[in-house]
Structure formats: structure tokens, C-alpha cells
Design a protein around this motif. Sequence first.
Motif, mmCIF file in Angstrom:
data_model
loop_
_atom_site.group_PDB
_atom_site.id
_atom_site.type_symbol
_atom_site.label_atom_id
_atom_site.label_comp_id
_atom_site.label_asym_id
_atom_site.label_seq_id
_atom_site.Cartn_x
_atom_site.Cartn_y
_atom_site.Cartn_z
ATOM 1 N N SER A 152 37.023 36.439 38.822
ATOM 2 C CA SER A 152 38.471 36.534 38.649
ATOM 3 C C SER A 152 38.964 37.756 39.407
ATOM 4 O O SER A 152 38.190 38.665 39.724
ATOM 5 C CB SER A 152 38.853 36.628 37.164
ATOM 6 O OG SER A 152 38.301 37.791 36.589
ATOM 7 N N GLY A 153 40.238 37.754 39.704
ATOM 8 C CA GLY A 153 40.791 38.797 40.537
ATOM 9 C C GLY A 153 41.176 40.039 39.755
ATOM 10 O O GLY A 153 41.822 39.950 38.708
ATOM 11 N N GLY A 154 40.809 41.202 40.275
ATOM 12 C CA GLY A 154 41.256 42.459 39.701
ATOM 13 C C GLY A 154 42.690 42.745 40.106
ATOM 14 O O GLY A 154 43.340 41.962 40.807
ATOM 15 N N HIS A 191 48.821 35.496 39.565
ATOM 16 C CA HIS A 191 48.334 35.676 40.935
ATOM 17 C C HIS A 191 46.809 35.822 40.989
ATOM 18 O O HIS A 191 46.273 36.363 41.949
ATOM 19 C CB HIS A 191 49.025 36.861 41.621
ATOM 20 C CG HIS A 191 50.495 36.654 41.792
ATOM 21 N ND1 HIS A 191 51.423 37.197 40.931
ATOM 22 C CD2 HIS A 191 51.201 35.934 42.699
ATOM 23 C CE1 HIS A 191 52.637 36.833 41.302
ATOM 24 N NE2 HIS A 191 52.533 36.060 42.373
ATOM 25 N N ASP A 192 46.140 35.322 39.955
ATOM 26 C CA ASP A 192 44.675 35.301 39.959
ATOM 27 C C ASP A 192 44.226 33.906 40.391
ATOM 28 O O ASP A 192 44.162 32.973 39.590
ATOM 29 C CB ASP A 192 44.124 35.630 38.576
ATOM 30 C CG ASP A 192 42.602 35.749 38.587
ATOM 31 O OD1 ASP A 192 42.015 35.662 39.688
ATOM 32 O OD2 ASP A 192 42.016 35.928 37.507
ATOM 33 N N ARG A 228 45.111 40.689 42.855
ATOM 34 C CA ARG A 228 46.335 40.016 42.405
ATOM 35 C C ARG A 228 47.572 40.584 43.086
ATOM 36 O O ARG A 228 48.501 39.843 43.413
ATOM 37 C CB ARG A 228 46.443 40.115 40.880
ATOM 38 C CG ARG A 228 45.432 39.208 40.183
ATOM 39 C CD ARG A 228 45.552 39.204 38.676
ATOM 40 N NE ARG A 228 44.859 40.346 38.082
ATOM 41 C CZ ARG A 228 45.449 41.360 37.483
ATOM 42 N NH1 ARG A 228 46.776 41.406 37.408
ATOM 43 N NH2 ARG A 228 44.738 42.337 36.966
ATOM 44 N N ASP A 246 35.320 41.771 46.469
ATOM 45 C CA ASP A 246 36.341 41.566 45.438
ATOM 46 C C ASP A 246 36.766 40.100 45.386
ATOM 47 O O ASP A 246 37.038 39.559 44.307
ATOM 48 C CB ASP A 246 37.575 42.431 45.716
ATOM 49 C CG ASP A 246 37.307 43.917 45.570
ATOM 50 O OD1 ASP A 246 36.466 44.281 44.739
ATOM 51 O OD2 ASP A 246 37.947 44.702 46.304
ATOM 52 N N LEU A 256 41.265 33.313 41.945
ATOM 53 C CA LEU A 256 39.814 33.228 42.144
ATOM 54 C C LEU A 256 39.114 32.250 41.206
ATOM 55 O O LEU A 256 38.119 31.621 41.616
ATOM 56 C CB LEU A 256 39.193 34.622 42.027
ATOM 57 C CG LEU A 256 39.686 35.648 43.059
ATOM 58 C CD1 LEU A 256 38.873 36.932 42.968
ATOM 59 C CD2 LEU A 256 39.640 35.083 44.482
#
Length: 299
Positions: free
Chosen positions: A216-218, A273-274, A222, A211, A276
Motif C-alpha cells: 500500500s502507498g505511504g 490516492h492509494d 499518495r 515505495d 497500490l
Amino acid sequence: MSAGTDAHERAVLGKATSENFPVAPFFVPRAWRADLMAVYGYARLVDDMGDGDLAPGGRDAELLGLGRDRADDRLAMLDALETDLARVFDLRGPAPRHPLLRALGPTVHRCGLSPDPFRGLIEANRQDQHVRRYGTYDELLAYCELSANPVGRLVLGITGTASPERIRRSDAVCTALQIVEHLQDVAEDLARDRIYLPAEDMARFGVTESDLAAPSGGAAVRALIAYEARRAGELLNEGTPLVGSVHGRLKLLLAGFVAGGRAALKAVAAAGHDVLPGPPKPTKLSLLREVGATLRREG
């Protein structure tokens, strides 16, 4: 010092402009600025060694008495640096070999600094060579005790303001700043095969290493980053009274450190809060606003 060595030293010190907080701003006394930059130069050199980010060509290895072909041997480089650090504190022996350590000598002796914080930074980077995951938050805090807290203690030593309570508050601020930097750099750290998010927290939020490798963050990533950001914010709150315990330009300097952490946390939040896609960075305006807010709270 040769022109090449001087340029090499300037390149390391030039990285100060990319930090979340002002390292040695214009408003502090000139002597403090020189001392803060000497400490920063040392800390940056240690981190660059541990991260494999030294300038190409092996010049640092040569300066430390190793062959240029040893420049990629990080543990050998850190050992050689620790040997050179000992020369800083031994007034009867030969001078340090590396120019950044020669520049550190006057600061160490004028301010009566202990070798322990400097050694802690080396030990943190040694740890980075064999510890690449942290199981618990407490393990991460123990790492920050080596990698971050020495810097705050050195600032207090340079400014002659160290006390047990200030050191405790400073440690909270420095640990928070380190955690914030880890949050900003999740993708970069993973590319180095390092994860500074506690495994127990990753499991709690259902986040896997794959992950973290996504573009990008899921939602789970996040949520994890938001959780760790709240922890860092709590540490900043714990340490912020340090600002109100001092006066004058030192108050402004310490407010800048705290504000850098707060502004970075706001940048992380503004990115949803992403982290990545790349490190969310605060603007200069947001940093100035946070300095003002910190001074109003602690003034």
C-alpha cells in the motif's frame, strides 16, 4: 472464418467491458457502433501484443504469418501487424491476414481514415519494449501522443467531425484518460517493469521505486498520485469543451469518455490516492452521474 478464429476475435473485443468509458454504447447509430468496435479491436490487439497479453497458443502469430513459436517475440509480432495493417490500405493487394484487421477494412475505407493513427498505436507499443521509465512529464505527454491521442482522432474521423480545434480538445481528453489509467495501474505496470510516473515528480515527492512495490502507498506515494491526478483533471477540463462542440448522440458518446475519466479520478480520490493495492474502479452509478454533470456543463 473458422469457429476458433471467431471465438478468438470475440475474446479480444470482449475486453471493451473493462474500460473506464463506454467504447460503443447502445445509443450510437449501428454503423458507428460497428466502426468503433473495429477500431477498438485493433487498438486492443496492438496493446495486447505490446503487453504480452495475447491468448496462449500462438494463434495470433499464426494468423499474421509467423510461427506459433514467435508469439512471445513482441517486436516481431508488432512488425508483422504493421505489415498486415498496410494490407488494409492497399485495395489492390491481398486481404489482411488477421480477422480483426479484416474487420477494420470496411471502417477505414467508408470513413476515409488515415493510416497514421493506426501506426502511432503500433509505435507506442514498440516504445514500451525499450522505454520503461519517463524522466519528465513532457516525455510522458509525447508517449501519450502515440498511445492515446490516435484513438480520439479516429473517433472524430468515424463520426465525420474532425477539425483542428476538436482534435486539440480530443488530444487533451485522450492524454488525460491515458494518465488516469496509468495511475490506476501503477502496481500492474511495475510488475511489467514499467513506470509511467515521471522520475522528476517521483524525486520531488521523495518516492522511490521500492515505495511503489509496497502493498500500500505511504504518504509520499499518495501525495504523488494526487498531484498527477490533478494534472489529469486539468487536461480533462481543457478537453471537455469538445463535448459542447457537437450534437445529438455524438455529444452523449463524448460525454461518456470525459465522464469515464472523471469517475475514475473520483475513485482514485475515494481510495485516498492509494492505488497500490489494486486499481480503484468507478461504479456504473458514478459514471452515469458524471455523464449527467458533463452534459449539464457543456449542454
